[in-house]
Design a protein around this motif. Sequence first.
Motif: not given
Length: 490
Positions: A108-116, A230-236, A398-402
């Motif tokens: 099993p493998l996971f990805m983790w970060g802002y983009h995903v 900015c896409a920070i809301s999807y992470f924090s 950037y994905p996640g941004s307005k």
Amino acid sequence: MQCDVVLLRPNDKKAVYNGVTPGATASDPPYWLALMGGWLRDKGIRVRLIDAEADNISPEETAAQLREINPRLIGILTLGSNLTASTWKMNGASLLARAIKDVLPDRPLFMWGYHVSALPERTLKEEACDFVIAGEGFATILELTESILTEKRQYSLIKGLWYKIDDKIGGNNAMQLIRDLDELPYDGWDMLPVRSYRNHMHFAFEDLSKRDRYGAIMTSLGCPYNCSYCAISYFSGDKVMRYKSPEKCMEEIDYWVAKQGVYYLRILDECFTVNRKHVFDFCNLLIERGHKLSIWINARTDLVDQEMLEIMSKAGIRWIGYGFESGNIRIRNTVQKGQYDLDKIKNVVKMTHDAGISICSNFMFGLPGDTVETMQDTLALARELCCEHPNLYCTMAYPGSKLYREALAQGWELPDSWLGYAQLSYETHPLPTEFLSSAEVLAFRDFAFQEFYRNNPHYFQNIRNKFGDQAIAAIEGMLQGKIPRKLLGD
């Protein structure tokens, strides 16, 4: 030692920084890799860390190491030291995931970060991974690890986890944000081989011989603002700010000084100056410590004043990154940065310089509404402010941004690969505007980069007076050659 989970930073620098003068790029410490490794270890999980970027090893070489370690779970970090770097890292993360699955197909493998976090379902459809972590991931990764180890595998009960089982995708974005940052460890670095990371060249102008004595800390998570790019809301989370106590920050700085011998220190907070009391408490304690450090931070021009700048300078903060974004007030208003007119911007620059702090001035070309004339305004402001280092970017949705959501809704042209979002890559493909094509925006940005330095004796004299001839030589070396661009026919 048997291993429960291996966390990895992929090696993607060759593609992301194609054509950049050797030595000009930085090698940032993988802060989140060490942070998560230390967090899991403190919870009783047996962890290994691999920094493939720092080791400069290929996806295949990294996968071979994993085959020898034979962990129960693998995690790929798609985070950089900047928000935008998460999308840039997807090319390296994708290659690494496929290489791992070639040798450990059932692991099993996971990805983790802002983009995903912004694109969990798309990531699971397109990438060779089984899970995506939504958000910062501390509790989510711990619960996933425990679920794998106990073989309960009740993935639907884990908040912030997306999963793919038999080609069916499920999951949720119920982020589990950590509230008490003092719980986070700072000593996960001992799980990585002792090595020297490398400061960004301009932030090391003071003494380039110490460039490899470089570390990073974090004093807060989150951001209360809502910039459209900015896409920070999807992470924090949405406008949620949390702070590490100044006392715990000092323990982390003491560790870097005593154990790693750092001189240059980066504070990774999205905006260090949001909480005035936090800034003053932090700086007063750091002054008491008496460490000889050169620190750099990011701040907003509307969140500093003379008193704050003076105490930050006294504490060892030598550089501030400000997001001026555009030299045209109409364009700044489109990205929620119109609260300062040019006179106020110039006043902040003067106050910062008067406090003895250098400035990294950040500008963007190709913002919504930009024309050749408004971009010329931006270049003119960059030259007039004459800050110690200009960061000149193309606008990316950037994905996640307005801006990304608007681009999809309006059918605007977007890059056809994740490398197209990397500012210095061959494939870079910026957002067009209503008046300019992507190629025109990119061509102007590359022109502006050279034009800032051309026939600019005032700038070079300032640099020589402040940092000496070694900084001049470094800048001249950086300006050699040309970054090839696919979009411009190179």
